[in-house]
Design a protein around this motif. Sequence first.
Motif, short mmCIF file in Angstrom:
data_model
loop_
_atom_site.label_atom_id
_atom_site.label_comp_id
_atom_site.label_asym_id
_atom_site.label_seq_id
_atom_site.Cartn_x
_atom_site.Cartn_y
_atom_site.Cartn_z
N TRP A 35 65.74 -13.92 29.27
CA TRP A 35 65.58 -12.46 29.17
C TRP A 35 66.13 -11.94 27.84
CZ3 TRP A 35 62.81 -10.02 32.79
CH2 TRP A 35 62.81 -8.63 32.83
N TYR A 60 68.39 -6.41 39.78
CA TYR A 60 68.03 -6.04 38.41
C TYR A 60 66.58 -6.42 38.13
CZ TYR A 60 67.91 -6.09 33.31
OH TYR A 60 67.56 -5.88 32.00
N LEU A 61 66.18 -7.65 38.46
CA LEU A 61 64.83 -8.11 38.15
C LEU A 61 63.77 -7.36 38.94
CD1 LEU A 61 65.35 -11.99 37.87
CD2 LEU A 61 65.01 -10.34 36.01
N LYS A 63 63.38 -4.41 39.31
CA LYS A 63 62.90 -3.23 38.58
C LYS A 63 61.67 -3.56 37.75
CE LYS A 63 67.71 -1.81 37.80
NZ LYS A 63 68.71 -1.60 36.73
N PHE A 64 61.52 -4.85 37.40
CA PHE A 64 60.48 -5.25 36.46
C PHE A 64 59.48 -6.25 37.03
CE2 PHE A 64 64.57 -4.62 34.30
CZ PHE A 64 64.27 -3.56 33.47
N VAL A 65 59.83 -6.86 38.16
CA VAL A 65 59.07 -8.00 38.68
C VAL A 65 58.55 -7.71 40.08
CG1 VAL A 65 59.16 -10.45 39.29
CG2 VAL A 65 60.48 -9.62 37.34
N ASP A 188 56.53 -8.28 26.07
CA ASP A 188 56.97 -7.16 25.25
C ASP A 188 55.87 -6.73 24.28
OD1 ASP A 188 59.04 -5.32 24.19
OD2 ASP A 188 58.87 -6.57 22.40
N HIS A 191 53.10 -5.06 26.22
CA HIS A 191 53.54 -3.75 26.66
C HIS A 191 53.41 -2.74 25.52
CE1 HIS A 191 55.59 -0.84 29.14
NE2 HIS A 191 56.44 -0.60 28.17
#
Length: 202
Positions: A35, A60-61, A63-65, A188, A191
Amino acid sequence: LLIVGEAPGATEDESGVPFVGDGGQLLMDMIAKAWPPDDEMTSLRRIGEDETYFRELRTYLDKFVFWTNAALCRPPENRNPTALELKSCRERLERTVYAVDPVLIIAAGKIPASILLGKTVQITEKHGTIYDIAVKSPVTGDPVRYPMLVILHPAYLLRQGDQNLVKSRKGVTYATIQDLREGLRLLDALHRDTYDRSFLER
């Protein structure tokens, strides 16, 4: 980010949550190592690899996965899903991909990679490859294209047992972390819409 595994294991089947067994914990830890540095991930790494670390890392993950499997039901004795089982789950998997609409898919292992690509993937040779895949829209029926990173399955990495070689930058677990690092760089760039997709394999 959409991560697709093969099928639930015993721990996942009992909890109803994907990627929470030993393989899932290894995958989360590899993602953490790959990460891009930020304050929250740095503080998580200081906790150490215990129950608290994995619980907070998953929070935490998440939020994105989005996490799912090629087959949603656990095959008896953790055998591989059969062709019929995978076929039965294919429409559900495609609808999940379409609903999540990920910037990048990570296929963890040969089975999810092959089912999403529509042909057999030689995973030990092709791990780290970015494929251009098509998923049929349930709304229009037209294909919607997504980039998909293929990585070795965490269960395979556990069987290899070379996690202690990561610090010395050796072994297949370390190679998988590097694959994930490249995938996150791609995530990234995609995105920010600054990535040239022309080289993606089909």
